[in-house]
Design an enzyme around this catalytic site. Sequence first.
Site, mmCIF file in Angstrom:
data_model
loop_
_atom_site.group_PDB
_atom_site.id
_atom_site.type_symbol
_atom_site.label_atom_id
_atom_site.label_comp_id
_atom_site.label_asym_id
_atom_site.label_seq_id
_atom_site.Cartn_x
_atom_site.Cartn_y
_atom_site.Cartn_z
ATOM 1 N N ASN A 71 74.536 -55.498 63.420
ATOM 2 C CA ASN A 71 75.455 -55.453 62.284
ATOM 3 C C ASN A 71 76.833 -54.940 62.688
ATOM 4 O OD1 ASN A 71 76.684 -55.139 59.790
ATOM 5 N ND2 ASN A 71 74.962 -54.112 58.826
ATOM 6 N N TRP A 121 79.091 -53.787 60.905
ATOM 7 C CA TRP A 121 79.461 -52.576 60.165
ATOM 8 C C TRP A 121 79.219 -51.330 61.005
ATOM 9 C CZ3 TRP A 121 77.481 -47.977 58.498
ATOM 10 C CH2 TRP A 121 78.174 -47.312 57.481
ATOM 11 N N HIS A 164 81.410 -58.290 48.375
ATOM 12 C CA HIS A 164 80.661 -59.448 48.861
ATOM 13 C C HIS A 164 80.839 -60.610 47.886
ATOM 14 C CE1 HIS A 164 77.868 -56.791 51.569
ATOM 15 N NE2 HIS A 164 79.139 -56.774 51.915
ATOM 16 N N TYR A 194 79.606 -50.078 47.001
ATOM 17 C CA TYR A 194 80.863 -50.175 47.735
ATOM 18 C C TYR A 194 82.035 -49.579 46.946
ATOM 19 C CZ TYR A 194 78.651 -53.240 51.186
ATOM 20 O OH TYR A 194 77.844 -53.741 52.180
ATOM 21 N N ARG A 251 67.226 -47.908 48.550
ATOM 22 C CA ARG A 251 67.273 -46.927 49.643
ATOM 23 C C ARG A 251 66.789 -45.573 49.119
ATOM 24 N NH1 ARG A 251 73.378 -48.242 51.972
ATOM 25 N NH2 ARG A 251 72.962 -50.421 52.554
ATOM 26 N N ASP A 275 75.904 -48.302 17.194
ATOM 27 C CA ASP A 275 75.705 -46.852 17.199
ATOM 28 C C ASP A 275 74.319 -46.512 17.747
ATOM 29 O OD1 ASP A 275 78.295 -46.525 16.210
ATOM 30 O OD2 ASP A 275 77.629 -46.570 14.123
ATOM 31 N N ASP A 276 73.442 -45.915 16.939
ATOM 32 C CA ASP A 276 72.159 -45.435 17.441
ATOM 33 C C ASP A 276 71.038 -46.474 17.384
ATOM 34 O OD1 ASP A 276 73.105 -42.907 18.104
ATOM 35 O OD2 ASP A 276 72.800 -42.144 16.074
#
Length: 797
Positions: free
Chosen positions: A153, A155, A274, A283, A341, A547-548
């Site tokens: 990768n 990155w 992306h 991100y 993750r 509202d609720d």
Amino acid sequence: MERTTTRRTVLAGAAAAGAALALPIGPAASARAAEGDAAALRVRWHTLLTGGPGLDLADERIAAAVARTGRAATTAATGLDPTATDGLFPDLTSTTLSNHVTTSFKRLATAATAWAVPGTPQYGDTALRDLLLGGVDWMLTNRYGQAHTRFDNDWDWEIGAPLALNDTAVLLYDVLGADRLGRITDAVHHYTPDPNLWRADRQIATGANRVWVSTVAAVNAVLRDDGDALAGVRDALSDVEGAGANSVLAYNDTSAAAEGTGEGFYSDGSFLQHYKHPYSGGYGKELLNSLSRLLNLLAGTAWTVTDPDLDHVRGWVDEGFDPLMARGDVMASVCGREIARPSKQGHVSAQTVIEAVLRLIPGFPGETGDRFTSLVKQWIAEDTYRDFLAVTDLASLVAAQRVLASPVPARGPLLTHKQHPRMDKAAHHRPAFSLGVSAYSSRIYNYESIQNENLHGWHLSDGMVLLYTGDLGHYSEDYWPTVDATRLPGTTVTAGAPADAAGQRTTSTADWAGGTVLQGTTLGAYGMELRAYGSSLRALKSWFCLDDVIAYVGSGISADAGAVETVVENRKLADPAAPLLIDGVAAPTTTGWEASPEGVRWVHLAGTGGWVFPAGTALRALREERTATWREINLKYGTDTPVTRPYLTLWQDHGEAPEDAGYFYLQAPAASAARTQQWAAAPPLALVEGSTAVHAVRRLTDGLLAANFWTAGTAQELTADGPVSALVRPDGPTVKIALSDPTQLRSSVTVELTGTARTVARADPGVSVTPTATGVRITADTAGLHGATLDLTLNRS
């Protein structure tokens, strides 16, 4: 802004600029920064990493943070062996997985932080110093630098690894020596030579990636004492080379940035990365985090960011992040593959947002600074699940303590209904709960699963509804691996599990996704036309957030094959035996209980709230213990330890291959059983229309009409000429009307309203009113608005 044309030292640049802005992390650092040499900027970055000199170790919070730093370093340095041949750490030996390179450097940086922080057991330790220097040498000799071919990768090579290596170099600067420092800076510059470009094939860097690459280049420039490179970083944020097309500061729907890739922030608060993935909590938060660090580094120097679009950061915080925060959580619908993750659960994403805003406060003095201070105070106070002060880094802790001690009061709970049309998301905030709706369309991808992550994200945008209540840990503590991903709440789905990552990065063939907001209220209409990936399933789905009470309307539910379900709820239970009432009768609390009651009028789940089915419905219910591993949804970062969590699932079964099925029910989040039963006896909302032409409900207390028109049609007093989302609310002597085009394709929308409201009290630009025999005709110019709401107020005669 012009790029520097001759090489200047950091000394000359900072001297020309004068005193720097005060950093949020301590006035001592900014005082030295005013001297203007490279050492001063290193001190700035060092202070961001360590909290700076003069930490009050008698302060319990500071002492605890210092102790955390020491413990983290002990863990990080475990197994560190610069004499090894296969890897610096025994569990990071791969030469095919690039994250092993990044993680190795991160562990070195973590240990180096403790070495540099007074009060830790590691502070100034010569043995650790030598071990760390040996570790840096090992990585430069065996993994990272001009002599090594990158793998896996990009990155990791251009962002992850050099960010950590830069930090380590700043922390160890005084003991590195000139030769080692040169090797470090040359290696980083080899992989990341230009803040405008990244990847091996030198693509234009956009969004968070551009800010990350710029951060790598900036710290490397400080270490190399290269003023030209710092000028390049400043200009890269605005994309001077590309005439602003990929500026991270400009809104992507305005100016030159509209001609770029579309990645970054939009004026409605949306954030895409992306290309078409909603990513505010992934991100987006990292962009804000890294930018806040860069602004601190460059403040008050010749490389201060002066782009007027920097003021947009205010909007990012107010319109982009605040509405997506729910008492310490960031709504999972905008966190992308990070939800898969294990390290990103437990309100970790919100911590990053808070830390970034803390750094921004000194750069936005006056009203904005006070507002951000008020906001941060609220965010910290309302998260009783995860104590920010007990987990944040030292620099942010110092800044937070200063903010909390200020006389500016906390903002108070957010009460709003906010829609983000540019990323097909809506958020509804009330005193007792928050709720998020996740859709997608021809404009937006459904979900992301790359790098073998987020393998079960199939239905994250198929109308998923996330309810945030007083159970602040609901979407933490292993929710995402253990939840039945084929039955996410709010979705209409074909039963069964697709293949891992099936359909990821797919747009819909439908344009209708969006809604309307009545400004200044918590009233909103939202909807989507669902055309499911990988099947013939079609459905029209609406959520009227009044509202609720939330009204759910579905129609046109059809499929050529397969069993189809609409999921009412799929709740991870804080109490496995949480009482469930079905029409007032307590259901069993034993694991494995399931039932299919008919004619259900109301349901209440303790700790969650209630649901009302005005016409009665057949309902399916299941209590179960679900066991899974994080590896099942994330091969890259998952773990193999099984985790088990209790769930209650409620759904409506539309049967095999349904044709034009539908549903209508009300949700009362956080309501008591008594209130739910009361509303079942006398529903606060009535269904006006649930056809394939229009969904509409009316609130009985004030006559409010909320409608989503899928095509031209009529809902009592309101007639539309085509796709429209509308709210019509009687308000004393006036009627307030809100309109939008959720398809984002129409140049104008027209509705006719019958009744006595005939004259205009106020109207947004582009809204015109003409009388008819029975009322008025309203035409709204929606060209270029991208789904935004237009407002109109009429006087009653």
